[in-house]
Write an enzyme that holds these catalytic residues in place. Structure first.
Site: not given
Length: 328
Positions: A167-170, A190, A245, A247, A271, A276, A294
Site C-alpha cells: 500500500l504505497g503510492r500506487i 511491511r 502490476i 514485478r 502486466d 521479461e 509491461h
C-alpha cells in the site's frame, strides 16, 4: 539533498560527458539528451564490452539506466569511481542496491509521475479479468457470436473484497479507484498505514484468504522474490483472481501457471513477468488470463514526465551532487 551525496558535494567537480554512462536502452528523450546535451558514452553489449570497460570504467562517475536494465552486481564492481545512479522508472530492483548503499552511491528514481497511469492499468486488468472484455472481443472477432448461443457469463466487478499487497503510492491510488466500485479494501504492507481506513492483514496468505481479488503492487527485489507463492494462491482459491502490476519476480510464476491450468485460480491479469519479455507459453491460450507487455506507465504523458524527472535528477547531480528524487 540525499544524505548519501553530502560528501560528494563537498568536493564536487564538473563531470565531463564521457564520465556519464548509459546502461542499456532508455527512453528516447533521455537517450537523445544523453548523447546531444551530455555527450555520454553507452555501455555496449556483446564481445566489445570488456574492452570498453577496460578503457572507460575508471572514469565513469554517473550511470543512467532504466528499471529493467540497471547497474547490476558485476557492472557496479567494475566501476570503481561510480558516484551516482540515475534510474528511469519507479522500480530499481535491477540495480544492486545493497552494494550501492555499501559504497554510498545514491540512486534516484521517478516516483509519483507514473502513479496514476499504473493504477489505471491495474484497474483495467481488474475489470478485464473479471468481466472478460478482451476474451469477449476475441469471441466476436472469431465470428463465434453468430454461431454460439451467447458468451459465457462473467463475474461482477463491483462490491468485491480486494486485497492490495503493497500500500504505497500506487497501491493507494488503486484502492481509491476501487472504492468508487464499492469494493472493500484490505491490504498487507511491511507496516500498517495509519489513517488509511482499510483493513490490515498480517501476511500475504491472510490477505489472500480474506479477499476475492489480490492485486500486487509491492516493490521488486530480493526481499519480495516469490512473496506470492503456492500457499498464498491456495488461500485465494478457485474463485479468486490475481492481478500483478508490480514485478513478475514477486510471484512464483511456476506455481501461478499450475494454479491457472488446474483451475485452482479463477483468473489472472498480468502486466509483468519473471523473465521479461518471455511469457510462459502455457499462459498464451488461457482465456481466463489477460497478458500485457509491461505497459503500466506506458502513456505519452507519463513517459514524458518520467523523462523530464530523470534528466532533472541528472542535471541536479551534475550541478551540486544532489538528487531531486533520491531513493530513501
Amino acid at each position: 539533498m540525499s544524505t548519501h551525496t553530502s560528501a560528494q558535494a563537498e568536493n564536487h567537480t564538473a563531470i565531463r560527458g564521457e564520465q556519464i554512462l548509459q546502461v542499456g536502452p532508455v527512453n528516447p528523450t533521455v537517450a537523445a539528451a544523453l548523447a546531444d546535451e551530455f555527450g555520454a558514452v553507452r555501455l555496449p553489449d556483446g564481445p566489445e564490452r570488456p574492452d570498453f570497460l577496460e578503457r572507460h570504467a575508471a572514469g565513469i562517475r554517473v550511470a543512467v539506466c532504466s528499471g529493467r536494465f540497471g547497474v547490476d552486481t558485476d557492472l557496479m564492481r567494475q566501476l570503481p569511481n561510480l558516484e551516482a545512479i540515475v534510474n528511469f522508472g519507479v522500480g530499481y530492483d535491477a540495480t544492486d542496491v545493497a552494494q550501492a548503499n555499501d559504497r554510498n552511491i545514491p540512486i534516484s528514481n521517478t516516483p509519483d509521475v507514473l502513479t496514476d497511469c499504473v493504477a489505471d492499468t491495474a484497474l483495467a486488468l481488474y475489470l478485464d479479468v473479471l468481466r472478460k472484455t478482451t476474451a469477449a472481443d476475441r469471441f466476436v472477432r472469431r465470428g463465434e457470436w453468430e454461431s454460439s448461443p451467447s458468451f459465457p457469463l462473467t463475474t461482477r466487478a463491483s462490491g468485491k473484497k480486494v486485497g492490495i499487497l503493497g500500500l504505497g503510492r500506487i497501491g493507494r491510488a488503486i484502492a481509491t479507484r476501487l472504492e468508487a466500485f464499492g469494493c472493500e479494501i484490505h491490504y498487507h504492507n511491511r507496516r500498517t498505514v495509519e489513517g488509511s481506513g482499510y483493513r490490515y492483514q498480517a501476511s500475504p496468505a491472510e490477505l489472500a484468504e480474506a479477499v476475492d481479488v489480490l492485486i500486487i503492487a509491492a516493490a521488486g527485489g530480493p526481499e519480495t522474490a516469490k512473496l506470492v507463492d503456492a500457499d498464498v494462491m491456495a488461500k485465494l482459491g478457485p474463485e479468486g483472481y490475481l492481478v500483478n502490476i508490480a514485478r513478475g519476480t514477486v510471484v512464483d510464476e511456476e506455481a501461478l501457471v499450475s494454479a491457472l491450468q488446474e483451475g485452482r485460480l479463477a483468473g489472472a491479469g498480468l502486466d509483468v513477468f519473471a523473465s521479461e519479455p518471455h511469457v510462459p507459453a502455457e499462459l498464451m491460450n488461457l482465456e481466463n488470463v489477460v497478458l500485457l507487455p509491461h505497459l503500466g506507465s506506458g502513456t505519452r504523458e507519463t513517459r514524458a514526465d518520467m523523462a523530464a524527472l530523470t534528466l532533472e535528477n541528472l542535471r541536479s547531480y551534475l550541478r551540486d551532487a544532489s538528487l531531486v528524487t533520491p531513493v530513501s
